[in-house]
Motif scaffolding. Structure first.
Motif, PDB file in Angstrom:
ATOM      1  N   ILE A  47       0.851  -1.190   0.000  1.00 20.68           N
ATOM      2  CA  ILE A  47       0.000   0.000   0.000  1.00 20.68           C
ATOM      3  C   ILE A  47       0.886   1.239   0.000  1.00 20.68           C
ATOM      4  N   ASN A  48       0.754   2.033  -1.061  1.00 20.22           N
ATOM      5  CA  ASN A  48       1.516   3.274  -1.215  1.00 20.22           C
ATOM      6  C   ASN A  48       0.563   4.458  -1.169  1.00 20.22           C
ATOM      7  N   VAL A  49       0.979   5.489  -0.476  1.00 19.87           N
ATOM      8  CA  VAL A  49       0.236   6.742  -0.459  1.00 19.87           C
ATOM      9  C   VAL A  49       1.208   7.847  -0.839  1.00 19.87           C
ATOM     10  N   ASP A  50       0.863   8.580  -1.875  1.00 16.38           N
ATOM     11  CA  ASP A  50       1.676   9.690  -2.350  1.00 16.38           C
ATOM     12  C   ASP A  50       3.112   9.259  -2.663  1.00 16.38           C
ATOM     13  N   GLY A  51       3.263   8.036  -3.225  1.00 16.90           N
ATOM     14  CA  GLY A  51       4.568   7.551  -3.639  1.00 16.90           C
ATOM     15  C   GLY A  51       5.400   6.886  -2.572  1.00 16.90           C
ATOM     16  N   ARG A  52       4.900   6.781  -1.346  1.00 15.29           N
ATOM     17  CA  ARG A  52       5.657   6.176  -0.252  1.00 15.29           C
ATOM     18  C   ARG A  52       4.934   4.929   0.240  1.00 15.29           C
ATOM     19  N   THR A  53       5.677   3.865   0.497  1.00 15.85           N
ATOM     20  CA  THR A  53       5.090   2.621   0.979  1.00 15.85           C
ATOM     21  C   THR A  53       4.797   2.738   2.468  1.00 15.85           C
ATOM     22  N   TYR A  54       3.528   2.467   2.834  1.00 17.49           N
ATOM     23  CA  TYR A  54       3.120   2.542   4.237  1.00 17.49           C
ATOM     24  C   TYR A  54       2.827   1.185   4.847  1.00 17.49           C
ATOM     25  N   LEU A  66      -7.909  -0.022   6.682  1.00 15.22           N
ATOM     26  CA  LEU A  66      -8.405   1.320   6.438  1.00 15.22           C
ATOM     27  C   LEU A  66      -7.206   2.255   6.309  1.00 15.22           C
ATOM     28  N   VAL A  67      -7.019   2.818   5.122  1.00 13.93           N
ATOM     29  CA  VAL A  67      -5.944   3.777   4.867  1.00 13.93           C
ATOM     30  C   VAL A  67      -6.515   5.154   5.166  1.00 13.93           C
ATOM     31  N   ILE A  68      -5.962   5.812   6.158  1.00 16.46           N
ATOM     32  CA  ILE A  68      -6.508   7.084   6.633  1.00 16.46           C
ATOM     33  C   ILE A  68      -5.491   8.198   6.399  1.00 16.46           C
ATOM     34  N   GLN A  69      -5.971   9.288   5.785  1.00 19.08           N
ATOM     35  CA  GLN A  69      -5.155  10.473   5.579  1.00 19.08           C
ATOM     36  C   GLN A  69      -5.821  11.620   6.329  1.00 19.08           C
ATOM     37  N   LYS A  70      -5.123  12.124   7.322  1.00 21.29           N
ATOM     38  CA  LYS A  70      -5.657  13.180   8.168  1.00 21.29           C
ATOM     39  C   LYS A  70      -4.594  14.273   8.279  1.00 21.29           C
ATOM     40  N   ASP A  72      -1.493  16.033   7.784  1.00 19.64           N
ATOM     41  CA  ASP A  72      -0.192  15.561   7.329  1.00 19.64           C
ATOM     42  C   ASP A  72       0.114  14.142   7.794  1.00 19.64           C
ATOM     43  N   GLU A  73      -0.845  13.472   8.421  1.00 20.53           N
ATOM     44  CA  GLU A  73      -0.633  12.120   8.924  1.00 20.53           C
ATOM     45  C   GLU A  73      -1.289  11.106   8.001  1.00 20.53           C
ATOM     46  N   ILE A  74      -0.584  10.023   7.752  1.00 18.96           N
ATOM     47  CA  ILE A  74      -1.117   8.920   6.958  1.00 18.96           C
ATOM     48  C   ILE A  74      -0.838   7.645   7.737  1.00 18.96           C
ATOM     49  N   TYR A  75      -1.866   6.854   7.975  1.00 14.43           N
ATOM     50  CA  TYR A  75      -1.648   5.590   8.656  1.00 14.43           C
ATOM     51  C   TYR A  75      -2.682   4.564   8.206  1.00 14.43           C
ATOM     52  N   GLY A 157      11.219  -9.926   4.238  1.00  9.18           N
ATOM     53  CA  GLY A 157      10.684  -8.575   4.309  1.00  9.18           C
ATOM     54  C   GLY A 157       9.587  -8.389   5.327  1.00  9.18           C
ATOM     55  N   LEU A 158       9.180  -9.462   6.021  1.00 10.65           N
ATOM     56  CA  LEU A 158       8.071  -9.356   6.944  1.00 10.65           C
ATOM     57  C   LEU A 158       8.584  -9.153   8.363  1.00 10.65           C
ATOM     58  N   ASP A 159       7.941  -8.240   9.086  1.00 14.86           N
ATOM     59  CA  ASP A 159       8.385  -7.919  10.427  1.00 14.86           C
ATOM     60  C   ASP A 159       7.683  -8.728  11.502  1.00 14.86           C
ATOM     61  N   ASN A 160       6.435  -9.120  11.277  1.00 19.78           N
ATOM     62  CA  ASN A 160       5.707  -9.838  12.302  1.00 19.78           C
ATOM     63  C   ASN A 160       4.852 -10.923  11.679  1.00 19.78           C
ATOM     64  N   GLU A 161       4.220 -11.730  12.510  1.00 17.65           N
ATOM     65  CA  GLU A 161       3.471 -12.874  11.983  1.00 17.65           C
ATOM     66  C   GLU A 161       2.188 -12.479  11.282  1.00 17.65           C
ATOM     67  N   GLU A 162       1.728 -11.254  11.406  1.00 16.94           N
ATOM     68  CA  GLU A 162       0.573 -10.790  10.634  1.00 16.94           C
ATOM     69  C   GLU A 162       0.961 -10.456   9.210  1.00 16.94           C
ATOM     70  N   GLY A 163       2.232 -10.439   8.894  1.00 17.01           N
ATOM     71  CA  GLY A 163       2.674 -10.144   7.539  1.00 17.01           C
ATOM     72  C   GLY A 163       2.778  -8.658   7.271  1.00 17.01           C
ATOM     73  N   GLN A 164       2.898  -7.851   8.329  1.00 15.98           N
ATOM     74  CA  GLN A 164       2.954  -6.413   8.157  1.00 15.98           C
ATOM     75  C   GLN A 164       4.393  -5.923   8.292  1.00 15.98           C
ATOM     76  N   SER A 165       4.723  -4.938   7.523  1.00 18.81           N
ATOM     77  CA  SER A 165       6.040  -4.341   7.572  1.00 18.81           C
ATOM     78  C   SER A 165       5.868  -2.832   7.649  1.00 18.81           C
ATOM     79  N   GLU A 166       6.705  -2.185   8.392  1.00 19.75           N
ATOM     80  CA  GLU A 166       6.604  -0.741   8.532  1.00 19.75           C
ATOM     81  C   GLU A 166       7.386  -0.039   7.446  1.00 19.75           C
ATOM     82  N   GLY A 167       6.693   0.706   6.599  1.00 16.42           N
ATOM     83  CA  GLY A 167       7.348   1.560   5.613  1.00 16.42           C
ATOM     84  C   GLY A 167       8.209   0.808   4.622  1.00 16.42           C
TER      85      GLY A 167
END
Length: 175
Positions: A47-54, A66-70, A72-75, A157-167
């Motif tokens: 998932i990329n937002v504005d060219g950056r992988t989140y 849920l990709v939330i943009q509020k 200057d914050e994106i999470y 490339g995976l950080d945890n067992e949910e398969g999520q990686s930060e950035g």
């Protein structure tokens, strides 16, 4: 008056027929197929937002994101998880609960496929793109600047067992 069919004509016919069949089989010409990748490699939903992988998520594990943009914050928040601070948000029932959010996109990973289920954009082209399941396919929401794509990944490339990686870093080729 009569036309004679020669051996060369028959060989050419079968050669063209074989090429047509080979090109019509999905993934044969490009060598890309989820089934042919082997068990060692995994496919990730990036998932990329504005060219950056989140975030990167395992395609084989069902999730609602849920990709939330509020401002200057994106999470990205996983809907339905017990540790989720946004469990009160039910995008399908009442989108008015997202009034303080500038943009949102709801991404659903289910049965090895990804789709954009809901979005705050005005045209909803991203929702109408439907489900994707193959490597290098993507769903793009231009108004919200969100790109969801399937990439080949590995276990490193995976950080945890949910398969999520930060950035992460994104390579961009422009021309």
């Amino acid at each position: 008056m009569f036309k004679i069919i020669r051996k060369g004509d028959i060989v050419l016919f079968f050669l063209l027929l074989a090429m047509g069949i080979a090109l019509s089989v999905p993934g044969f010409a490009s060598g890309v197929s989820n089934a042919s990748a082997g068990e060692d490699s995994r496919y990730l939903v990036e998932i990329n937002v504005d060219g950056r992988t989140y975030g990167e998520y395992d395609l084989s594990k069902d999730a609602e994101l849920l990709v939330i943009q509020k401002k200057d914050e994106i999470y990205i928040e996983a809907l339905g998880s017990e540790n989720n601070s946004l469990n009160w948000i039910d995008v399908d029932a009442d989108s008015s609960q997202l009034n303080d959010v500038d943009h949102f996109n709801k991404v659903v990973i289910k049965d090895g496929k990804v789709q954009m289920e809901d979005a705050s954009c005005h045209n909803h082209v991203c929702i109408r793109q439907g489900k994707i399941k193959r490597n290098n396919q993507s769903i793009v929401c231009l108004p919200n600047r969100v790109v969801v794509r399937i990439v080949a990944g590995n276990n490193q490339g995976l950080d945890n067992e949910e398969g999520q990686s930060e950035g992460g870093d994104v390579d961009v080729v422009t021309g």
